[in-house]
Design an enzyme around this catalytic site. Sequence first.
Site, PDB file in Angstrom:
ATOM      1  N   PRO A 132      -6.324 -26.731  19.026  1.00 34.84           N
ATOM      2  CA  PRO A 132      -7.701 -26.460  19.456  1.00 34.84           C
ATOM      3  C   PRO A 132      -8.614 -27.675  19.493  1.00 34.84           C
ATOM      4  CG  PRO A 132      -6.950 -24.729  17.987  1.00 34.84           C
ATOM      5  CD  PRO A 132      -5.873 -25.773  17.999  1.00 34.84           C
ATOM      6  N   GLY A 135      -7.010 -31.729  22.365  1.00 34.79           N
ATOM      7  CA  GLY A 135      -6.861 -31.973  23.798  1.00 34.79           C
ATOM      8  C   GLY A 135      -5.676 -32.849  24.118  1.00 34.79           C
ATOM      9  N   THR A 162       1.534 -21.267  27.614  1.00 36.32           N
ATOM     10  CA  THR A 162       1.882 -20.416  28.749  1.00 36.32           C
ATOM     11  C   THR A 162       3.102 -19.596  28.348  1.00 36.32           C
ATOM     12  OG1 THR A 162       1.071 -22.079  30.304  1.00 36.32           O
ATOM     13  CG2 THR A 162       2.509 -20.385  31.190  1.00 36.32           C
ATOM     14  N   GLU A 379      -0.281 -30.203  32.011  1.00 42.45           N
ATOM     15  CA  GLU A 379       0.737 -31.248  31.801  1.00 42.45           C
ATOM     16  C   GLU A 379       0.122 -32.648  31.793  1.00 42.45           C
ATOM     17  OE1 GLU A 379       3.288 -30.025  30.841  1.00 42.45           O
ATOM     18  OE2 GLU A 379       4.195 -28.521  32.108  1.00 42.45           O
TER      19      GLU A 379
END
Length: 401
Positions: A132, A135, A162, A379
């Site tokens: 969290p 980044g 995902t 990505e």
Amino acid sequence: MARLAQTAGLTDVQQEILSTVRDFVDKEIIPVATELEHRDEYPQQIVDGLRELGLFGLMIPEEYGGLGESLLTYALCVEEIARGWMSVSGIINTHFIVAYMLKQHGTQEQKDHFLPRMAAGDVRGAFSMSEPGLGSDVSAITSKAVRDGEEYVLNGQKMWLTNGGTSSLVAVLVRSDEGHPEGTAPHKSMTTFLIEKEPGFGEVRPGLTIPGKIDKMGYKGVDTTELIMDDLRLSADRVLGGVTGRGFYHMMDGVEVGRVNVAARGCGVAQRAFELGVRYAQQRHTFGKAIAQHQAIQFKLAEMATKVEAAHAMMVNAARKKDSGERNDLEAGMAKYLASEYCKEVVEDAFRIHGGYGFSKEYEIERLYREAPMLLIGEGTAEIQKMIIGRRLLEEYRFQG
């Protein structure tokens, strides 16, 4: 067959696979994608169809029940699927990255245990580096694994998984200081763990919680989640490769092929946006003629088509370089950066061609307009790609003064 984004030098097998996937996309994905996307509904029927086609095992070696195909074949399939609905390509991509990391770096026991079931689509993969608060700064991860006899105890929170809910195998990057003295470079004290879990939300195994789906602007249908580890116990044989401290390298290898995948997604979405734009431009009339006859629109179509073609060429080059066994981080970074930026621009031009109707949920371009921005950050952000590209160029062109 469309003129744009053709790939020279494909084998008969590759052409047959692509033709099958393209046919599936046209018949099974495009007609239902927008409706499912607006409902944020997981495309179970589509996923079942891809499983029947063998796409979950596309790059898994034949000895484990897969098709043993190249990264190029995989990327071209992703391009086709993203042309239909980008979320579906995301369902396959994370699975593929975990299978790739297992194939390249797993112990023989790990390969034997997971790859046949992954090839069949019975085990679905997800992975996570992010947290969290960090980044793009992977070296700052705080999730930890502590050795306790024959087990490790994992604690921490991961972000942006995902397939976090629907997956049954998650590759997670955490810090493991065991055997790494104080002052060790951060990336040398990270380990990838293979976590088996039940699909779903809530507590999916003791010590492991998937809180629920993150509500997103686009990229709907596929579930994106957090992952919380609270004294999660894993046996030592679930360290990827059997050795701690190699996790950062494992993940970077996986992300390298993942960036080719994201480039392929950008190519696919851009192709679809061009198709929608060029079709609408010939249907819509103003001032007594189709808007495609106006020079301003022809200029837009020319720019869009050139970007589609250029992005496709760079993506294919990056995939072929990796398939040849060469380092491809420069080419993958360039392809991902260019394809995602061009995708955003082509989608916006198609949106402009649609005029007011582009803002209507009845038109497919509205969905693409919300999906394209994800490619700018997935990505590795565009800025991260430029850092990688810049550093690699300075290595290649070092001034010998």
